[in-house]
Design an enzyme around this catalytic site. Structure first.
Site: not given
Ligand code: NDP
Length: 487
Positions: A242, A248, A282, A384, A461
């Site tokens: 929890l 984001e 994003c 997206e 944020e």
């Molecule tokens: P991902 O969701 O692929 O990855 C984001 C992070 O989460 C990475 O560090 C990744 O590790 C990690 N991760 C992946 N799986 C897990 C898990 N099961 N548990 C914990 N951590 C995990 O996103 P991207 O890096 O591809 O970034 C692009 C995305 O981010 C787009 O969808 C974009 O819209 C969003 N985004 C949103 C923003 C916002 O403020 N709303 C701003 C910027 C981007 P790793 O990849 O190293 O394996």
């Protein structure tokens, strides 16, 4: 920092585990490996947690005014080292130098400065209840875990660290595997500024590393920037204990151009909202709804400026304004979406191809791409893409465009271009989106809370709201008369 091997940063120093679990980081503009990174082992993750717990004890007892002073120093160092840090971001992400030099480091420093200035003035409340009274304390949560995406590596780390640390928490941060340097350099800078060891640790690795920490009972809160699918997994993993979460996530945001809009300005907004950071933002306004009465004029100007003003090239060249996509696999995903758009009947009005700029022939570049004759049910208008791919859609009435704009599971951002101020505010009030712009697009000052409606996120944020989300409220009731009871 080793130029060839990046290590985990724990308790104020780089730590090695010597078990050879490394991964490579590639410069997206050249396709070349630029350095290797040591992935965190389980033992090292536990070490980071122990360190963060120690860091928390010290930092949460540090007077807010002193925390503010230290964080302000960190913001100043970030600004002093702007060019060096911006270059790291360009090499890791492929984004243009002309953006990184003025946005990435600066907006990160802004966040640290803003939350530093905020923290000494966050007060609890006191209220009398008869002879008795109560007061509230806004206390930090403990050890928080930040997970970053690859599009704004340093900025995301700064945004999360700024609010968490200003509120007195410690944070362990896992950057994206593809862009791990920015957060690690931030950790160095925070130590240099005087943040105690353990208050900001950086661990490297993939989703498994992230998941280990998200499930860990020693973590009080998780803040993720990433895709919706990752958000669902992280939230499910956090549910076991929890934990508090901030999410984001992604979007497919509408940008609406009414017939009284300044067309040139609306085109500027659409180009920023689709081509800035080569479309890897994003909040991008990838569904551009244009009123039928100004559709031809808008499209003519959009095509002309996309053809003449977008410079795809080596991201380090200051003239380049559209850089490389993050990876080969992401480039192929974007190209597949472009093919899908054509297959589903949209008209490819501009671009749509991989580009091999001189000197960067092996880089992952896709030129600015514009689809017309799009319909709301096409996959390119629903999903997206996260690349420089714009879908232009025609509309006739205000009610119609509001309904179509809201017809999405996402709800991150929205934009309206029009001169009629009543219409602008009326429409914005009906859009299901957390971040909205009127006659502007993409700007996100730290004072403004940002986050998504619907599946685009949870929590906010930046702004005061973010500070509060890193605290918990304790209410203390004080009895002023002798306590009577029924027993
Ligand atoms: P991902 O969701 O692929 O990855 C984001 C992070 O989460 C990475 O560090 C990744 O590790 C990690 N991760 C992946 N799986 C897990 C898990 N099961 N548990 C914990 N951590 C995990 O996103 P991207 O890096 O591809 O970034 C692009 C995305 O981010 C787009 O969808 C974009 O819209 C969003 N985004 C949103 C923003 C916002 O403020 N709303 C701003 C910027 C981007 P790793 O990849 O190293 O394996």
């Amino acid at each position: 920092m080793s130029s060839t091997l990046l290590k985990n940063f724990i308790h104020g120093r780089y730590v090695s585990h010597n078990d050879n679990t490394c991964f490579d980081v590639i410069n997206p503009a050249t396709g070349e490996i630029i350095y290797a990174v040591e992935a965190a082992s389980e033992a090292l993750l536990e070490q980071s947690l122990l360190s963060a717990q120690q860091g928390f004890i010290k930092w949460s007892k540090t007077p807010a005014i002193e925390r503010a002073r230290i964080l302000q120093r960190a913001a100043a160092i970030l600004r002093e080292r702007n060019d060096e840090l911006a270059r790291v971001e360009v090499l890791d992400t492929g984004k243009p130098w002309q953006e990184a030099a003025v946005v990435d480091v600066q907006t990160g420093a802004d966040a640290i400065e803003y939350f530093a200035n905020l923290c000494p003035s966050m007060m609890g409340e006191q209220q009398s209840v008869g002879d008795d009274f109560f007061y509230t304390r806004h206390e930090p949560l403990g050890v928080c875990f930040g997970i970053g995406a690859w599009n704004y590596p340093l900025q995301i780390a700064c945004w999360k660290a700024a609010a968490a640390l200003a509120a007195g928490n410690s944070m362990i941060f896992k950057p994206s595997e593809e862009t791990p340097r920015g957060a690690t350099l931030l950790a160095e800078i925070l130590i240099e500024a005087g943040v105690p060891a353990g208050v900001f640790n950086v661990v490297h690795g993939d989703g498994k590393v992230g998941n280990y920490m998200v499930e860990h009972p020693a973590i009080a809160k998780v803040s993720l920037t990433g895709e919706v699918g990752t958000g669902k997994k992280v939230m499910a993993a956090a549910a076991g204990t929890l934990k508090k979460v901030t999410m984001e996530l992604g979007g497919k945001s509408p940008l609406i151009v009414f017939d009284d809009a300044d067309i040139d300005e609306a085109v500027t907004g659409a180009m920023i909202g689709n081509f800035y950071t080569q479309g890897e933002v994003c909040t991008n306004g990838t569904r551009v709804f244009v009123h039928q009465d100004c559709y031809d004029a808008f499209l003519e100007r959009l095509l002309e400026r996309s053809k003449n003003n977008v410079i795809v090239g080596n991201p380090l060249d200051p003239k380049t304004n559209l850089g490389a996509l993050i990876s080969s696999s992401h480039m192929h995903k974007v190209l597949d979406y472009i093919q899908l758009g054509k297959d589903q009947g949209a008209t490819l009005a501009f671009g749509g191809e991989r580009i091999k700029p001189l000197g960067c022939e092996n880089g992952f570049f896709v030129g600015p791409t514009i689809f017309t004759d799009c319909t709301d049910d096409m996959r390119i208008t629903r999903e997206e893409i996260f690349g420089p791919v714009m879908s232009v859609l025609k509309f006739a009435t205000e009610d119609e465009v509001i309904q179509r704009a809201n017809n999405s599971d996402f709800g991150l951002a929205a934009g309206v271009f029009c001169k009629d101020i009543r219409r602008a505010h009326r429409v914005i009030a009906q859009l299901e989106a957390g971040i909205c712009w009127i006659n502007a697009y993409g700007n996100s000052p730290v004072e403004m809370p940002v986050g998504g409606y619907k599946q685009s996120g949870i929590g906010r944020e930046n702004g005061i709201e973010a500070f509060r989300s890193y605290t918990q409220t304790k209410s203390i009731y004080v009895g002023m008369n002798k306590l009577e009871g029924p027993f």
